[in-house]
Design a protein around this motif. Structure first.
Motif, PDB file in Angstrom:
ATOM      1  N   TRP A 122      -1.183 -17.643  53.595  1.00  0.00           N
ATOM      2  CA  TRP A 122      -0.057 -18.746  53.212  1.00  0.00           C
ATOM      3  C   TRP A 122       1.279 -18.060  53.604  1.00  0.00           C
ATOM      4  CZ3 TRP A 122      -2.137 -22.897  51.126  1.00  0.00           C
ATOM      5  CH2 TRP A 122      -3.295 -22.437  50.442  1.00  0.00           C
ATOM      6  N   VAL A 123       1.511 -19.427  55.119  1.00  0.00           N
ATOM      7  CA  VAL A 123       2.984 -19.293  55.557  1.00  0.00           C
ATOM      8  C   VAL A 123       3.465 -19.707  54.937  1.00  0.00           C
ATOM      9  CG1 VAL A 123       3.425 -19.108  57.801  1.00  0.00           C
ATOM     10  CG2 VAL A 123       1.764 -18.778  58.152  1.00  0.00           C
ATOM     11  N   THR A 124       3.418 -21.377  54.266  1.00  0.00           N
ATOM     12  CA  THR A 124       4.197 -21.499  53.373  1.00  0.00           C
ATOM     13  C   THR A 124       3.470 -21.674  52.325  1.00  0.00           C
ATOM     14  OG1 THR A 124       3.340 -24.274  54.068  1.00  0.00           O
ATOM     15  CG2 THR A 124       5.323 -22.608  55.550  1.00  0.00           C
ATOM     16  N   HIS A 125       4.668 -22.820  51.060  1.00  0.00           N
ATOM     17  CA  HIS A 125       2.363 -23.114  50.230  1.00  0.00           C
ATOM     18  C   HIS A 125       1.624 -24.620  50.844  1.00  0.00           C
ATOM     19  CE1 HIS A 125       6.717 -26.082  49.532  1.00  0.00           C
ATOM     20  NE2 HIS A 125       5.147 -27.611  49.063  1.00  0.00           N
ATOM     21  N   GLU A 126       1.593 -24.652  51.916  1.00  0.00           N
ATOM     22  CA  GLU A 126       0.697 -26.261  52.501  1.00  0.00           C
ATOM     23  C   GLU A 126       0.263 -25.051  53.095  1.00  0.00           C
ATOM     24  OE1 GLU A 126       3.969 -29.909  52.267  1.00  0.00           O
ATOM     25  OE2 GLU A 126       4.552 -28.267  53.541  1.00  0.00           O
ATOM     26  N   ASP A 127       0.555 -24.236  53.869  1.00  0.00           N
ATOM     27  CA  ASP A 127      -0.242 -24.107  55.194  1.00  0.00           C
ATOM     28  C   ASP A 127      -1.228 -22.586  55.583  1.00  0.00           C
ATOM     29  OD1 ASP A 127      -0.891 -24.385  57.947  1.00  0.00           O
ATOM     30  OD2 ASP A 127       0.904 -24.387  59.056  1.00  0.00           O
ATOM     31  N   ALA A 128      -2.399 -22.556  55.190  1.00  0.00           N
ATOM     32  CA  ALA A 128      -2.838 -21.413  55.160  1.00  0.00           C
ATOM     33  C   ALA A 128      -3.855 -21.310  56.757  1.00  0.00           C
ATOM     34  CB  ALA A 128      -4.074 -21.081  53.762  1.00  0.00           C
ATOM     35  N   VAL A 129      -3.868 -20.025  56.661  1.00  0.00           N
ATOM     36  CA  VAL A 129      -4.112 -18.962  57.724  1.00  0.00           C
ATOM     37  C   VAL A 129      -5.320 -17.851  57.048  1.00  0.00           C
ATOM     38  CG1 VAL A 129      -4.180 -17.213  60.172  1.00  0.00           C
ATOM     39  CG2 VAL A 129      -2.126 -19.347  59.856  1.00  0.00           C
ATOM     40  N   GLY A 130      -6.978 -17.992  58.103  1.00  0.00           N
ATOM     41  CA  GLY A 130      -8.224 -17.882  57.488  1.00  0.00           C
ATOM     42  C   GLY A 130      -7.337 -16.512  58.868  1.00  0.00           C
ATOM     43  N   LYS A 131      -7.934 -15.098  57.383  1.00  0.00           N
ATOM     44  CA  LYS A 131      -8.019 -13.619  58.858  1.00  0.00           C
ATOM     45  C   LYS A 131     -10.026 -13.663  58.769  1.00  0.00           C
ATOM     46  CE  LYS A 131      -7.177 -12.041  54.455  1.00  0.00           C
ATOM     47  NZ  LYS A 131      -6.491 -10.651  53.208  1.00  0.00           N
ATOM     48  N   ARG A 146     -14.071  -4.958  72.290  1.00  0.00           N
ATOM     49  CA  ARG A 146     -12.591  -4.594  71.582  1.00  0.00           C
ATOM     50  C   ARG A 146     -13.325  -5.406  69.906  1.00  0.00           C
ATOM     51  NH1 ARG A 146      -8.058  -8.095  73.799  1.00  0.00           N
ATOM     52  NH2 ARG A 146      -6.812  -6.481  72.574  1.00  0.00           N
ATOM     53  N   ALA A 147     -12.725  -4.725  69.165  1.00  0.00           N
ATOM     54  CA  ALA A 147     -12.515  -5.413  67.929  1.00  0.00           C
ATOM     55  C   ALA A 147     -11.325  -5.689  67.849  1.00  0.00           C
ATOM     56  CB  ALA A 147     -13.003  -4.342  66.803  1.00  0.00           C
ATOM     57  N   LEU A 148     -10.620  -6.827  67.522  1.00  0.00           N
ATOM     58  CA  LEU A 148      -9.367  -7.130  67.297  1.00  0.00           C
ATOM     59  C   LEU A 148      -9.343  -8.538  66.708  1.00  0.00           C
ATOM     60  CD1 LEU A 148      -7.969  -9.473  69.754  1.00  0.00           C
ATOM     61  CD2 LEU A 148     -10.736  -8.954  69.999  1.00  0.00           C
ATOM     62  N   PHE A 149      -7.965  -8.874  65.829  1.00  0.00           N
ATOM     63  CA  PHE A 149      -7.829  -9.508  64.538  1.00  0.00           C
ATOM     64  C   PHE A 149      -7.736 -11.296  65.182  1.00  0.00           C
ATOM     65  CE2 PHE A 149      -6.702  -5.288  63.196  1.00  0.00           C
ATOM     66  CZ  PHE A 149      -7.483  -4.587  62.369  1.00  0.00           C
ATOM     67  N   THR A 150      -8.053 -11.784  64.792  1.00  0.00           N
ATOM     68  CA  THR A 150      -7.678 -13.028  65.272  1.00  0.00           C
ATOM     69  C   THR A 150      -7.081 -14.356  63.546  1.00  0.00           C
ATOM     70  OG1 THR A 150      -9.924 -13.097  67.070  1.00  0.00           O
ATOM     71  CG2 THR A 150      -8.869 -15.225  66.509  1.00  0.00           C
ATOM     72  N   PRO A 151      -6.266 -14.774  63.728  1.00  0.00           N
ATOM     73  CA  PRO A 151      -6.393 -16.073  62.392  1.00  0.00           C
ATOM     74  C   PRO A 151      -6.577 -16.916  63.206  1.00  0.00           C
ATOM     75  CG  PRO A 151      -3.766 -14.147  63.044  1.00  0.00           C
ATOM     76  CD  PRO A 151      -5.140 -14.330  64.687  1.00  0.00           C
ATOM     77  N   ILE A 152      -6.971 -17.576  62.077  1.00  0.00           N
ATOM     78  CA  ILE A 152      -7.227 -19.620  62.604  1.00  0.00           C
ATOM     79  C   ILE A 152      -6.869 -19.803  61.264  1.00  0.00           C
ATOM     80  CG2 ILE A 152      -8.749 -20.883  62.376  1.00  0.00           C
ATOM     81  CD1 ILE A 152     -10.786 -18.367  63.800  1.00  0.00           C
ATOM     82  N   ARG A 153      -5.979 -20.805  61.966  1.00  0.00           N
ATOM     83  CA  ARG A 153      -4.814 -21.402  61.011  1.00  0.00           C
ATOM     84  C   ARG A 153      -6.429 -23.065  60.262  1.00  0.00           C
ATOM     85  NH1 ARG A 153      -0.552 -26.538  62.340  1.00  0.00           N
ATOM     86  NH2 ARG A 153       0.471 -26.425  60.860  1.00  0.00           N
ATOM     87  N   VAL A 154      -6.406 -22.698  59.016  1.00  0.00           N
ATOM     88  CA  VAL A 154      -7.255 -23.696  58.425  1.00  0.00           C
ATOM     89  C   VAL A 154      -6.791 -24.912  58.477  1.00  0.00           C
ATOM     90  CG1 VAL A 154      -8.234 -24.060  56.637  1.00  0.00           C
ATOM     91  CG2 VAL A 154      -7.387 -21.612  57.055  1.00  0.00           C
ATOM     92  N   GLU A 249       5.551 -32.376  67.570  1.00  0.00           N
ATOM     93  CA  GLU A 249       5.487 -34.067  66.861  1.00  0.00           C
ATOM     94  C   GLU A 249       4.491 -34.585  65.935  1.00  0.00           C
ATOM     95  OE1 GLU A 249       7.150 -36.048  69.533  1.00  0.00           O
ATOM     96  OE2 GLU A 249       9.484 -35.565  69.666  1.00  0.00           O
ATOM     97  N   ALA A 250       3.336 -33.992  66.334  1.00  0.00           N
ATOM     98  CA  ALA A 250       2.104 -35.126  65.428  1.00  0.00           C
ATOM     99  C   ALA A 250       0.949 -33.986  66.047  1.00  0.00           C
ATOM    100  CB  ALA A 250       1.937 -36.162  66.632  1.00  0.00           C
ATOM    101  N   GLY A 251       1.295 -33.005  66.207  1.00  0.00           N
ATOM    102  CA  GLY A 251      -0.412 -32.396  66.404  1.00  0.00           C
ATOM    103  C   GLY A 251      -0.840 -31.621  64.565  1.00  0.00           C
ATOM    104  N   LYS A 252      -2.090 -31.124  65.106  1.00  0.00           N
ATOM    105  CA  LYS A 252      -2.983 -31.154  62.849  1.00  0.00           C
ATOM    106  C   LYS A 252      -2.076 -30.259  62.514  1.00  0.00           C
ATOM    107  CE  LYS A 252      -7.189 -32.551  64.999  1.00  0.00           C
ATOM    108  NZ  LYS A 252      -8.871 -31.868  64.827  1.00  0.00           N
ATOM    109  N   GLY A 253      -1.886 -30.881  61.245  1.00  0.00           N
ATOM    110  CA  GLY A 253      -0.893 -30.048  60.555  1.00  0.00           C
ATOM    111  C   GLY A 253       0.860 -29.718  60.232  1.00  0.00           C
ATOM    112  N   ASN A 254       0.934 -30.214  61.892  1.00  0.00           N
ATOM    113  CA  ASN A 254       2.378 -30.081  61.905  1.00  0.00           C
ATOM    114  C   ASN A 254       3.268 -31.007  61.189  1.00  0.00           C
ATOM    115  OD1 ASN A 254       2.127 -28.249  63.687  1.00  0.00           O
ATOM    116  ND2 ASN A 254       2.541 -28.337  65.685  1.00  0.00           N
ATOM    117  N   ALA A 255       2.349 -32.379  60.960  1.00  0.00           N
ATOM    118  CA  ALA A 255       3.142 -32.933  59.920  1.00  0.00           C
ATOM    119  C   ALA A 255       4.008 -32.916  58.463  1.00  0.00           C
ATOM    120  CB  ALA A 255       2.874 -34.736  60.052  1.00  0.00           C
ATOM    121  N   LEU A 256       3.248 -31.734  58.094  1.00  0.00           N
ATOM    122  CA  LEU A 256       3.584 -31.183  57.236  1.00  0.00           C
ATOM    123  C   LEU A 256       4.844 -30.967  56.740  1.00  0.00           C
ATOM    124  CD1 LEU A 256       0.796 -28.175  56.590  1.00  0.00           C
ATOM    125  CD2 LEU A 256       1.359 -30.410  55.160  1.00  0.00           C
ATOM    126  N   PRO A 257       6.090 -31.328  55.894  1.00  0.00           N
ATOM    127  CA  PRO A 257       6.855 -31.307  55.114  1.00  0.00           C
ATOM    128  C   PRO A 257       7.933 -29.402  55.959  1.00  0.00           C
ATOM    129  CG  PRO A 257       6.069 -32.472  53.812  1.00  0.00           C
ATOM    130  CD  PRO A 257       5.381 -31.677  54.437  1.00  0.00           C
TER     131      PRO A 257
END
Length: 317
Positions: A122-131, A146-154, A249-257
């Motif tokens: 949880w980056v903020t209380h509104e925005d989570a990232v999958g592991k 290669r085995a690497l870590f890839t965060p994906i924004r929910v 300014e208007a991308g998905k999730g970027n309007a979250l306060p």
């Protein structure tokens, strides 16, 4: 399927490109390999040209088709699909991860597996990232396993690529030389590394979300990522930066306060550009969307996302 994707499987939600064989249950490596059409081996044969053997060169042959797919040097040691995917089976068996997608591209020259780890960041209380863990292997000698870590924004399924430097925080890399089985023991450290990686990721992403970005600083940030070319028409670079501003300014999730107007929103604008809007070169019979995905995972798009993360760290001061 399009020419650059051979086969793939998925578990859960159908991928955005609509391809793949669905599995209705979490799979073992053996099940994932079968569903993804990866139940084949490669074998090395002496390479020939003009009816003469080529010294210290071998052809890599995909044995289910008896199809040559690459030429490699004498030190090259194949890592078979089953061997590569078995690295994750201990994690799956212990309930630490679930295979989500697997497949092959470029006639089997590259295979991949994406597994989701439990929990979210949880980056903020509104925005989570999958592991996630991404495993990729090639059969053409051009890159290691290669085995690497890839965060994906929910909220938008944008794939982030955090350039977290310092040791092997970025995952595990195994070259196709020497004793492969001995080197494979490195994969056993993946869970421990993942905890450190995602802790660091969470700290940095949260710092981005707490850092407001004014218009002038935003313009300089995007300019550093997409500079005007020297002695060439800058219109393409200008257009790309305008798209980045729009996504900021208007991308998905970027309007979250808790995201609006922050450095975290700028980083995610880059991820959305790479994953969904950036033009990708195609050949006849290829899909632009799938080539964009390939770039975002393995090529220039992934590199751009890493640069975006590194330069964002530099803005924190």
């Amino acid at each position: 399927m399009p020419a650059n994707v051979e086969t793939m499987m998925f578990h859960g939600t159908r991928p955005w490109h609509g391809l793949g064989t669905a599995l209705d249950h979490p799979a073992t490596a053996a099940e994932a390999i079968l569903a993804a059409g990866l139940d084949w081996r490669v074998q090395l044969f002496s390479a020939w040209a003009a009816e003469q053997p080529i010294p210290r060169a071998y052809g890599v042959v995909r044995m289910d088709r008896r199809e040559p797919i690459a030429v490699v040097g004498e030190r090259y040691v194949p890592i078979q699909n089953a061997e590569a995917f078995a690295f994750f089976d201990q994690l799956i068996g212990e309930g630490h991860a679930v295979y989500e997608t697997a497949g092959a591209i470029d006639r089997g020259r590259r295979i991949w597996l994406l597994a989701r780890l439990p929990g979210e960041v949880w980056v903020t209380h509104e925005d989570a990232v999958g592991k996630y863990l991404l495993l990729t292997n090639t059969h053409d000698g051009k890159s290691p396993l290669r085995a690497l870590f890839t965060p994906i924004r929910v909220v938008c399924e944008n794939t982030l690529r955090a350039a977290l430097h310092g040791g092997q925080d970025g995952g595990v890399s195994i070259r196709h030389v020497g004793d492969i089985l001995e080197k494979a023991k490195e994969a056993q450290r993946l869970l421990g590394i993942s905890v450190k990686y995602f802790d660091t990721f969470a700290d940095q992403a949260s710092a981005f979300a707490s850092h407001p970005l004014k218009s002038e600083a935003l313009a300089l940030y995007f300019q550093s990522l997409v500079p005007d070319p020297k002695d060439a028409d800058p219109s393409r670079a200008v257009s790309t930066r305008e798209t980045l501003v729009r996504l900021f300014e208007a991308g998905k999730g970027n309007a979250l306060p808790t995201v609006r107007g922050t450095l975290w929103g700028a980083v995610n604008a880059v991820a959305e550009l790479v994953d969904h809007e950036r033009r990708a070169r195609t050949k006849p019979g290829e899909s632009e969307a799938l080539n964009r995905w390939k770039s975002a995972q393995f090529g220039s798009g992934a590199a751009l996302k890493e640069r975006a993360w590194t330069k964002a760290l530099g803005l924190l001061g």
